[in-house]
Each structure stands twice: as C-alpha cells, then as structure tokens.
Design a protein around this motif. Structure first.
Motif, PDB file in Angstrom:
ATOM      1  N   TYR A 108       0.668  -1.147   0.089  1.00 21.22           N
ATOM      2  CA  TYR A 108      -0.090  -0.097   0.369  1.00 21.22           C
ATOM      3  C   TYR A 108       0.347   1.404  -0.596  1.00 21.22           C
ATOM      4  CZ  TYR A 108      -3.174   3.727   1.412  1.00 21.22           C
ATOM      5  OH  TYR A 108      -4.033   4.210   2.350  1.00 21.22           O
ATOM      6  N   LYS A 109       0.941   1.855  -1.109  1.00 19.66           N
ATOM      7  CA  LYS A 109       1.124   3.709  -0.435  1.00 19.66           C
ATOM      8  C   LYS A 109      -0.095   4.869  -1.438  1.00 19.66           C
ATOM      9  CE  LYS A 109       6.058   3.683  -2.153  1.00 19.66           C
ATOM     10  NZ  LYS A 109       6.643   3.622  -3.321  1.00 19.66           N
ATOM     11  N   GLN A 110       0.280   6.165  -0.667  1.00 20.72           N
ATOM     12  CA  GLN A 110      -0.274   6.786  -0.583  1.00 20.72           C
ATOM     13  C   GLN A 110       0.026   7.872  -0.045  1.00 20.72           C
ATOM     14  OE1 GLN A 110      -3.755   6.453  -2.173  1.00 20.72           O
ATOM     15  NE2 GLN A 110      -3.971   8.589  -2.286  1.00 20.72           N
ATOM     16  N   ASP A 111      -0.106   9.170  -0.788  1.00 21.51           N
ATOM     17  CA  ASP A 111       0.473  10.639  -0.326  1.00 21.51           C
ATOM     18  C   ASP A 111      -0.896  10.756  -0.175  1.00 21.51           C
ATOM     19  OD1 ASP A 111       2.711   9.924  -0.979  1.00 21.51           O
ATOM     20  OD2 ASP A 111       2.737  10.705  -2.609  1.00 21.51           O
ATOM     21  N   PHE A 112      -0.595  12.048   0.905  1.00 22.33           N
ATOM     22  CA  PHE A 112      -2.277  12.866   1.195  1.00 22.33           C
ATOM     23  C   PHE A 112      -0.982  14.231   1.982  1.00 22.33           C
ATOM     24  CE2 PHE A 112      -2.711   8.179   3.202  1.00 22.33           C
ATOM     25  CZ  PHE A 112      -3.751   8.491   3.142  1.00 22.33           C
ATOM     26  N   ASP A 113      -2.005  14.758   1.211  1.00 23.84           N
ATOM     27  CA  ASP A 113      -2.512  17.007   1.005  1.00 23.84           C
ATOM     28  C   ASP A 113      -2.013  16.781   2.033  1.00 23.84           C
ATOM     29  OD1 ASP A 113      -0.789  18.716   1.284  1.00 23.84           O
ATOM     30  OD2 ASP A 113      -2.587  19.977  -1.280  1.00 23.84           O
ATOM     31  N   VAL A 114      -1.511  17.056   3.358  1.00 24.97           N
ATOM     32  CA  VAL A 114      -1.269  18.347   4.641  1.00 24.97           C
ATOM     33  C   VAL A 114      -0.635  19.590   4.489  1.00 24.97           C
ATOM     34  CG1 VAL A 114      -1.056  15.835   5.655  1.00 24.97           C
ATOM     35  CG2 VAL A 114       0.698  17.279   5.475  1.00 24.97           C
ATOM     36  N   SER A 115      -1.105  20.365   3.699  1.00 27.51           N
ATOM     37  CA  SER A 115      -0.160  21.620   3.596  1.00 27.51           C
ATOM     38  C   SER A 115      -0.653  22.300   4.131  1.00 27.51           C
ATOM     39  CB  SER A 115       0.205  21.992   2.166  1.00 27.51           C
ATOM     40  OG  SER A 115      -1.298  21.800   1.168  1.00 27.51           O
ATOM     41  N   ASN A 116      -2.757  22.462   4.417  1.00 28.95           N
ATOM     42  CA  ASN A 116      -3.621  23.235   4.694  1.00 28.95           C
ATOM     43  C   ASN A 116      -3.631  23.016   6.631  1.00 28.95           C
ATOM     44  OD1 ASN A 116      -4.809  20.720   4.844  1.00 28.95           O
ATOM     45  ND2 ASN A 116      -6.668  21.316   4.230  1.00 28.95           N
ATOM     46  N   GLN A 117      -2.670  21.836   7.049  1.00 32.25           N
ATOM     47  CA  GLN A 117      -2.868  21.723   8.493  1.00 32.25           C
ATOM     48  C   GLN A 117      -0.957  22.788   9.051  1.00 32.25           C
ATOM     49  OE1 GLN A 117      -3.643  17.850   9.756  1.00 32.25           O
ATOM     50  NE2 GLN A 117      -4.474  17.310   7.818  1.00 32.25           N
ATOM     51  N   LEU A 118      -0.240  23.056   8.218  1.00 30.87           N
ATOM     52  CA  LEU A 118       0.984  23.868   9.177  1.00 30.87           C
ATOM     53  C   LEU A 118       1.634  25.391   8.036  1.00 30.87           C
ATOM     54  CD1 LEU A 118       3.258  20.651   6.726  1.00 30.87           C
ATOM     55  CD2 LEU A 118       2.368  20.915   8.881  1.00 30.87           C
ATOM     56  N   ARG A 119       2.085  25.540   9.298  1.00 31.45           N
ATOM     57  CA  ARG A 119       2.044  26.979   8.160  1.00 31.45           C
ATOM     58  C   ARG A 119       3.056  27.348   7.230  1.00 31.45           C
ATOM     59  NH1 ARG A 119       1.209  30.147  13.195  1.00 31.45           N
ATOM     60  NH2 ARG A 119       0.963  29.067  15.425  1.00 31.45           N
ATOM     61  N   LYS A 120       2.463  28.143   7.122  1.00 30.49           N
ATOM     62  CA  LYS A 120       2.908  29.040   5.648  1.00 30.49           C
ATOM     63  C   LYS A 120       4.198  28.950   5.328  1.00 30.49           C
ATOM     64  CE  LYS A 120      -0.972  27.335   3.263  1.00 30.49           C
ATOM     65  NZ  LYS A 120      -1.267  25.837   3.337  1.00 30.49           N
ATOM     66  N   VAL A 121       4.457  29.885   6.834  1.00 33.57           N
ATOM     67  CA  VAL A 121       5.699  30.588   7.366  1.00 33.57           C
ATOM     68  C   VAL A 121       6.545  30.224   8.575  1.00 33.57           C
ATOM     69  CG1 VAL A 121       7.304  32.596   7.553  1.00 33.57           C
ATOM     70  CG2 VAL A 121       4.860  32.375   5.939  1.00 33.57           C
ATOM     71  N   ASP A 122       7.531  29.969   8.280  1.00 32.24           N
ATOM     72  CA  ASP A 122       8.648  28.730   9.647  1.00 32.24           C
ATOM     73  C   ASP A 122       9.933  30.338   9.743  1.00 32.24           C
ATOM     74  OD1 ASP A 122       9.273  27.435  11.643  1.00 32.24           O
ATOM     75  OD2 ASP A 122      10.333  26.668  10.286  1.00 32.24           O
ATOM     76  N   PHE A 123      10.020  30.620  10.926  1.00 35.35           N
ATOM     77  CA  PHE A 123      11.945  31.215  10.660  1.00 35.35           C
ATOM     78  C   PHE A 123      12.980  29.859  11.488  1.00 35.35           C
ATOM     79  CE2 PHE A 123       8.035  33.610  10.458  1.00 35.35           C
ATOM     80  CZ  PHE A 123       8.771  35.193  10.160  1.00 35.35           C
ATOM     81  N   ALA A 124      14.166  30.400  11.598  1.00 41.10           N
ATOM     82  CA  ALA A 124      14.526  29.220  12.117  1.00 41.10           C
ATOM     83  C   ALA A 124      15.993  30.746  12.590  1.00 41.10           C
ATOM     84  CB  ALA A 124      15.158  28.061  10.752  1.00 41.10           C
ATOM     85  N   ALA A 125      17.014  29.937  13.175  1.00 42.67           N
ATOM     86  CA  ALA A 125      17.771  30.090  12.749  1.00 42.67           C
ATOM     87  C   ALA A 125      18.904  29.056  12.679  1.00 42.67           C
ATOM     88  CB  ALA A 125      18.303  30.692  14.956  1.00 42.67           C
ATOM     89  N   VAL A 126      20.314  30.489  11.939  1.00 42.98           N
ATOM     90  CA  VAL A 126      21.106  29.598  11.313  1.00 42.98           C
ATOM     91  C   VAL A 126      22.101  29.650  11.397  1.00 42.98           C
ATOM     92  CG1 VAL A 126      21.666  29.195   8.961  1.00 42.98           C
ATOM     93  CG2 VAL A 126      19.261  28.597   9.156  1.00 42.98           C
TER      94      VAL A 126
END
Length: 274
Positions: free
Chosen positions: A211-229
């Motif tokens: 079994y293999k299936q892709d699910f779109d979860v982008s609507n559950q995630l924030r569109k912008v992420d901030f990080a320290a590099v």
C-alpha cells in the motif's frame, strides 16, 4: 723602435678605454626590488647638486586570498548539497505515546534525507566580514517506521512507514566572519516558505509494497517558518567552497496550534562564487 712601441701601447690603451665605455653603455639598471628601470640621465655640468636620490618602484604583490576577496566587491554564486532533516517537539512525543500501546521499539523515528539548492550574493562590509543573503529550495521532514506488535507474525516482515515530505523556499540572511584566509563562520536568521506539504504512508509485507498513498497536509501547516542558522565553511581562491551548517526551527509547524513541532536540518554542501 721606441716610437713604434709607444704607438702600440697607446693603441692598446685606446682599445681598452673603448671597450669599457661600450660595456658601461650596455649596463642594465635595476631598482632595490630587482625590477629593471631606465638608466639615470646625466646631470648637466654646473648643477648645484652632483648626487641624486634614487627613485624605487614598489612591485605589485598578489593578494588573491579569500579574505581579500571578501573586500573586493559584491560576488554572486550558487550552492547545493545534502539535507538530513528531522522534526522535534510535542508531535513526535505524541507518536511515542501511541507506541506505548505496543511493545517497545515497534515505532522508530529517523531523519529524512533530501537536498537543497539555491543562489546567494556576498556583500563585503569590511575586512573579513560580509553579509550574505540567499534563496534556496530545501527538502525537510521526518520518517516514522512501525512494525506489527505481534512476535508470531515477525516472519511476515510487515512494516508501515510514514514520511513527512515537506519542501520550503528558504531565505537566509547570514553574517560571515573570516577567521583565517578562506575559513569562515556564519550565522543569521532565516524565513522559510512552505511550497509542498505531504504525508506518505507506505505498507509492505515480505519486502513487497502492499500500500502506498500520499496525503496533502499543507493546509494544516503554517505557510511561513522561522529559524536560526549557523555553520562554517572554507572558500578557495578558484571560487569553489565547502560548507556545513544547522537550521534550528523556531516556529511551530501546526497552523491550529494543536501541537508543537519544529524543523531541524543538518546540511553539507558545495558552492561556487563568481
């Protein structure tokens, strides 16, 4: 007889004087650094000073090292390499809690390999210091693998793998400090814009995909992420360079604040400045 010997001596003396004058006229003059220079012009008779202070031309030394390169002007380049991504926070703990209903070790988490690639500009601000903004495409996420919690069925080698397949456009603004010629440290903030958010579920039995299936979860995630590099690298004189760094996510990924989950990314790569 004496007159002929005297004439021969005078002729020989004249030849010696002529040869010495010719040698002096062919002499090459050099400065204190060994560089050729024009012969000094003869001073006119009756000059107030019979001596002249020599004038030396300083040679141009090559300074083609990485530190001086950072001060020579704006340079552009491209970079790319390997990402090894992970997710940390309450979301991962919730998966661990679910694993508590099964024997220990039935669910394991691993880092997701991926790649990154992009462009940058190096803006020198002073000796050994530069600001480097850039734009990169970067793959992130994590991998969870579960086994059936029934030892009697181990011969089936049944596995279920869940992969968070996240992709971002990273926009870092880095401060680079050259510690020695070529070797530098960097650090700075980064904004990441979500371009793809999927969860892939893959089940297999006896090594074969069932079994293999892709699910779109982008609507559950924030569109912008901030990080320290932060990281380090080495820039060669020929434009090529090596670097390694770490992205430490500062923003929870869940858009509805139901749980806390943060991106973590270790990366190594190559770059070329031109």
């Amino acid at each position: 007889m004496k007159f002929s010997r005297l004439s021969g001596g005078l002729a020989a003396a004249c030849l010696l004087i002529s040869a010495a004058a010719g040698s002096a006229s062919a002499q090459v003059y050099r400065d204190a650094y060994g560089n050729p220079k024009a012969a000094p012009s003869p001073k006119p008779m009756g000059s107030s000073s019979s001596r002249r202070t020599p004038s030396y031309s300083k040679p141009a030394y090559s300074t083609s090292n990485s530190t001086s390169t950072t001060n020579s002007g704006v340079r552009f380049g491209f970079r790319g390499g390997l990402n090894v991504a992970d997710l940390q926070g309450d979301a991962v703990k919730s998966f661990t809690t679910l694993a508590g209903y099964a024997p220990d070790g039935s669910i394991s988490k691993s880092m997701r390999p991926g790649f990154y690639a992009g462009i940058y500009a190096t803006l020198p601000l002073g000796p050994g210091f530069a600001i480097e903004p850039g734009v990169n495409y970067s793959e992130k996420g994590a991998v969870l693998t579960g086994n059936l919690p029934f030892p009697a069925l181990d011969f089936l080698n049944a596995k279920v793998t869940g992969t968070a397949r996240l992709a971002y456009v990273d926009v870092p603004v880095l401060a680079k400090v050259y510690v020695t010629p070529g070797f530098y440290l960097y650090a700075g903030p980064q904004a990441s814009f979500l371009v793809n958010g999927k969860a892939r579920v893959d089940a297999s039995v006896l090594g074969f995909s069932a079994y293999k299936q892709d699910f779109d979860v982008s609507n559950q995630l924030r569109k912008v992420d901030f990080a320290a590099v932060a990281g380090l690298g080495y820039q060669f004189d020929n434009g090529f360079g090596l670097s390694a760094g770490y992205d430490y996510g500062l923003t929870s990924l869940d858009a509805d604040n139901r749980f806390q989950a943060y991106n973590r990314v270790a990366k190594v790569g190559l770059n070329y400045s031109f």
